[in-house]
Design an enzyme around this catalytic site. Structure first.
Site, PDB file in Angstrom:
ATOM      1  N   HIS A   1       2.423  92.635 -23.202  1.00 60.94           N
ATOM      2  CA  HIS A   1       3.909  92.521 -22.217  1.00 60.94           C
ATOM      3  C   HIS A   1       3.492  91.338 -22.141  1.00 60.94           C
ATOM      4  O   HIS A   1       3.746  90.440 -22.450  1.00 60.94           O
ATOM      5  CB  HIS A   1       3.713  93.957 -21.811  1.00 60.94           C
ATOM      6  CG  HIS A   1       5.110  94.106 -20.227  1.00 60.94           C
ATOM      7  ND1 HIS A   1       6.096  92.406 -21.134  1.00 60.94           N
ATOM      8  CD2 HIS A   1       4.621  94.385 -19.753  1.00 60.94           C
ATOM      9  CE1 HIS A   1       7.080  92.819 -19.505  1.00 60.94           C
ATOM     10  NE2 HIS A   1       6.684  94.225 -19.146  1.00 60.94           N
TER      11      HIS A   1
ATOM     12  N   HIS B   1       9.941  89.293 -32.394  1.00 57.85           N
ATOM     13  CA  HIS B   1       9.614  90.111 -31.350  1.00 57.85           C
ATOM     14  C   HIS B   1       9.641  91.776 -31.574  1.00 57.85           C
ATOM     15  O   HIS B   1      11.239  91.984 -32.073  1.00 57.85           O
ATOM     16  CB  HIS B   1      10.679  89.609 -30.645  1.00 57.85           C
ATOM     17  CG  HIS B   1      11.399  90.033 -28.609  1.00 57.85           C
ATOM     18  ND1 HIS B   1      12.065  91.059 -28.649  1.00 57.85           N
ATOM     19  CD2 HIS B   1      10.980  89.357 -27.808  1.00 57.85           C
ATOM     20  CE1 HIS B   1      12.187  90.563 -27.533  1.00 57.85           C
ATOM     21  NE2 HIS B   1      11.525  89.911 -27.138  1.00 57.85           N
TER      22      HIS B   1
ATOM     23  N   ASP C   1       7.206  83.481 -25.350  1.00 54.23           N
ATOM     24  CA  ASP C   1       5.607  82.926 -25.357  1.00 54.23           C
ATOM     25  C   ASP C   1       5.341  81.681 -26.011  1.00 54.23           C
ATOM     26  O   ASP C   1       4.356  81.916 -25.284  1.00 54.23           O
ATOM     27  CB  ASP C   1       4.766  84.443 -24.819  1.00 54.23           C
ATOM     28  CG  ASP C   1       5.078  85.618 -24.182  1.00 54.23           C
ATOM     29  OD1 ASP C   1       5.165  85.370 -22.674  1.00 54.23           O
ATOM     30  OD2 ASP C   1       5.644  86.798 -24.917  1.00 54.23           O
TER      31      ASP C   1
HETATM   32  C1  COA Z   1       6.468  91.867 -30.849  1.00 54.18           C
HETATM   33  C2  COA Z   1       5.582  92.116 -31.928  1.00 54.18           C
HETATM   34  C3  COA Z   1       5.091  93.090 -31.716  1.00 54.18           C
HETATM   35  C4  COA Z   1       6.892  92.912 -32.203  1.00 54.18           C
HETATM   36  O1  COA Z   1       6.651  93.486 -33.830  1.00 54.18           O
HETATM   37  P1  COA Z   1       7.298  94.678 -35.046  1.00 54.18           P
HETATM   38  O2  COA Z   1       9.084  94.912 -34.177  1.00 54.18           O
HETATM   39  O3  COA Z   1       6.631  95.516 -34.905  1.00 54.18           O
HETATM   40  O4  COA Z   1       8.168  93.038 -36.069  1.00 54.18           O
HETATM   41  P2  COA Z   1       8.831  93.948 -36.649  1.00 54.18           P
HETATM   42  O5  COA Z   1       8.396  94.920 -37.369  1.00 54.18           O
HETATM   43  O6  COA Z   1       9.509  93.437 -36.940  1.00 54.18           O
HETATM   44  O7  COA Z   1       7.451  92.647 -38.122  1.00 54.18           O
HETATM   45  C5  COA Z   1       8.332  92.336 -39.842  1.00 54.18           C
HETATM   46  C6  COA Z   1       6.881  91.569 -40.246  1.00 54.18           C
HETATM   47  O8  COA Z   1       6.911  90.203 -39.817  1.00 54.18           O
HETATM   48  C7  COA Z   1       5.257  90.439 -39.740  1.00 54.18           C
HETATM   49  N1  COA Z   1       4.828  90.042 -38.205  1.00 54.18           N
HETATM   50  C8  COA Z   1       5.683  90.438 -36.766  1.00 54.18           C
HETATM   51  N2  COA Z   1       5.822  89.956 -36.281  1.00 54.18           N
HETATM   52  C9  COA Z   1       3.808  88.775 -36.238  1.00 54.18           C
HETATM   53  C10 COA Z   1       3.519  87.579 -35.897  1.00 54.18           C
HETATM   54  N3  COA Z   1       3.324  87.435 -34.682  1.00 54.18           N
HETATM   55  N4  COA Z   1       2.431  87.020 -37.382  1.00 54.18           N
HETATM   56  C11 COA Z   1       2.424  87.117 -37.632  1.00 54.18           C
HETATM   57  N5  COA Z   1       2.834  88.510 -38.623  1.00 54.18           N
HETATM   58  C12 COA Z   1       4.415  89.225 -38.031  1.00 54.18           C
HETATM   59  C13 COA Z   1       5.003  92.124 -39.337  1.00 54.18           C
HETATM   60  O9  COA Z   1       3.497  92.883 -39.600  1.00 54.18           O
HETATM   61  C14 COA Z   1       5.898  92.903 -40.629  1.00 54.18           C
HETATM   62  O10 COA Z   1       4.811  92.659 -41.403  1.00 54.18           O
HETATM   63  P3  COA Z   1       5.344  92.946 -43.324  1.00 54.18           P
HETATM   64  O11 COA Z   1       6.856  93.416 -43.309  1.00 54.18           O
HETATM   65  O12 COA Z   1       4.531  93.314 -43.874  1.00 54.18           O
HETATM   66  O13 COA Z   1       4.770  94.811 -42.384  1.00 54.18           O
HETATM   67  C15 COA Z   1       4.970  91.662 -33.043  1.00 54.18           C
HETATM   68  O14 COA Z   1       6.039  90.481 -33.164  1.00 54.18           O
HETATM   69  C16 COA Z   1       3.585  90.878 -32.347  1.00 54.18           C
HETATM   70  O15 COA Z   1       2.858  91.800 -32.397  1.00 54.18           O
HETATM   71  N6  COA Z   1       4.310  89.608 -31.965  1.00 54.18           N
HETATM   72  C17 COA Z   1       2.912  88.708 -31.054  1.00 54.18           C
HETATM   73  C18 COA Z   1       2.822  88.731 -30.164  1.00 54.18           C
HETATM   74  C19 COA Z   1       3.270  87.945 -29.030  1.00 54.18           C
HETATM   75  O16 COA Z   1       4.377  87.150 -29.491  1.00 54.18           O
HETATM   76  N7  COA Z   1       4.051  89.138 -29.209  1.00 54.18           N
HETATM   77  C20 COA Z   1       5.288  89.235 -27.019  1.00 54.18           C
HETATM   78  C21 COA Z   1       6.724  89.532 -27.484  1.00 54.18           C
HETATM   79  S1  COA Z   1       7.592  88.415 -25.978  1.00 54.18           S
END
Ligand code: COA
Length: 382
Positions: free
Chosen positions: A226, A265, A318
């Site tokens: 978070h 996100h 972020d």
């Molecule tokens: C925020 C988060 C948890 C959302 O996850 P999510 O809803 O599961 O993401 P999606 O389902 O849209 O992902 C689609 C694809 O992109 C990939 N992906 C998503 N975020 C990614 C990232 N930050 N880096 C690399 N790959 C990413 C996923 O692994 C998925 O790949 P796949 O199709 O091969 O399975 C994730 O993007 C993340 O962990 N981001 C990094 C942490 C961060 O910055 N958090 C702050 C959020 S405000």
């Protein structure tokens, strides 16, 4: 419609479950839009300030001149906590993460309020305003002590964001630095029913007081999933060193399917509108120093969008916020408490909105354990 009591489908993490109604803020993840009480975040970031935005979130309308003056004056008058709060912050020093100190300091702050345990809505609203007024002073003091420096009292001549900057960094900001601080706080003020806001709502739904609600929210914001992502995004960009370093190291990380901090996100599948605004300020504020950091970040963004943009992966809030705070001179460990200073208005506004038409939160869990009854074996026979 299916009766909720007979519904056995598990919504892990309550994903997709609509558990409350709100008039406070709206996020459209497909359009990349965020608004507070109907006002677009971009307009508020450009034209408003944090005092006005927190009034808007709490009361549902932009203040008149008289309302603004009375509210801003009240925030200034309430901005200094009792010495007890400072003493605890000094006592804890740099022994714990600043989020732990913040949680403790808010609990001590509650002790100075005679109405601390009141369930009365008017008292809860007063607590909310006290918390909005005091949080920047508390976080500023934590940053000073954590950096081995003397605590600075609020300057009654400064606005909310400028004062926070001053109490944290020991210098008064120039108008542009003040605007950037103000904008960062506005951009973090509210964002749907995120985990910390939900925590605040769950706690107040038991008719616990606003201080308890906010300490719950602070505890929830602390987690890496978070509030902690900005800290990790900055460390990652720093570890790349240069745009060329980013090119090779980032591609390796992507090949290993690692998650890149500051991207993606749950709600936004396009460029996070908050990141767009912060990127401009990161560009401005890194002109003096840290230019390499900005250029490295730009390279990371370019590669990420080329590689994962088609999957809806773009920079989130972020990615650039940590860079802005770092260039201002904030310590990395204080990034999440800065988030809390911004989010305090959203927490209390949503807690007040919820409790004014209250229903105790009480979801169910699907039982997957032993149904029994098992035979009880006395301990000496096991
Ligand atoms: C925020 C988060 C948890 C959302 O996850 P999510 O809803 O599961 O993401 P999606 O389902 O849209 O992902 C689609 C694809 O992109 C990939 N992906 C998503 N975020 C990614 C990232 N930050 N880096 C690399 N790959 C990413 C996923 O692994 C998925 O790949 P796949 O199709 O091969 O399975 C994730 O993007 C993340 O962990 N981001 C990094 C942490 C961060 O910055 N958090 C702050 C959020 S405000």
């Amino acid at each position: 419609m299916e009766n909720a009591t007979n519904n056995t489908e598990v919504h892990k993490g309550l994903e997709g479950v609509i558990a409350a109604s709100t008039k406070i803020g709206y996020v459209d993840g497909q359009a990349g839009m965020l608004n507070y009480r109907g006002y677009d975040i971009k307009t508020l970031a450009e034209q408003s300030n944090y005092e006005e935005v927190s009034f808007l979130l709490l009361y549902g309308h932009l203040p008149t001149r008289e309302e603004y003056n009375a509210y801003a004056t009240k925030l200034r008058e309430l901005s200094k906590p009792d010495e007890d709060v400072y003493d605890v912050i000094r006592k804890i020093g740099a022994k714990t993460h600043p989020m732990t100190t913040l949680r403790t300091a808010v609990s001590i702050f509650a002790a100075s309020d005679k109405a601390e345990s009141s369930e009365n809505l008017k008292d809860q609203e007063e607590m909310a305003i006290k918390l909005i007024a005091t949080l920047p002073t508390i976080v500023g003091a934590i940053h000073r002590v954590y950096s081995g420096k003397e605590i600075i009292a609020p300057d009654k001549n400064l606005g909310y964001a400028a004062n926070f900057y001053y109490m944290s960094l020991g210098v008064r900001p120039d108008p542009m630095e003040s605007k950037i601080m103000d904008t960062a706080l506005i951009l973090h003020a509210d964002h749907g029913m995120n985990a910390s806001t939900f925590s605040a709502m769950v706690t107040i739904s038991t008719l616990a007081d606003m201080y308890s609600s906010v300490t719950s929210a602070i505890s929830t914001l602390k987690g890496g999933l978070h509030g902690g992502a900005n800290e990790r995004a900055l460390k990652m960009i720093q570890s790349f060193g240069t745009p060329a370093g980013a090119e090779s190291k980032l591609r390796d990380m992507l090949e290993r399917k690692e998650k890149i901090m500051g991207f993606g996100h749950r709600v936004y599948k396009v460029y996070d509108p908050r990141a767009k605004i912060l990127k401009q300020y990161a560009d401005y504020i890194t002109q003096k120093n840290d230019r390499n950091l900005y250029e490295t970040a730009n390279k990371v963004e370019e590669i990420m969008i080329n590689t994962l943009g088609s999957k809806g992966i773009f920079p989130n809030v972020d990615f650039y916020s940590g860079m802005v705070y770092n260039a201002m001179g904030f310590k990395t460990e204080i990034f999440t408490p800065i988030f809390a200073v911004g989010r305090i208005s959203g927490w209390v506004a949503r807690a007040l909105e919820y409790v004014s038409d209250n229903k105790l939160f009480r979801p169910k869990a699907q039982y997957t354990g032993e149904r029994g009854p098992l035979k009880y074996v006395p301990i000496q026979e096991r």
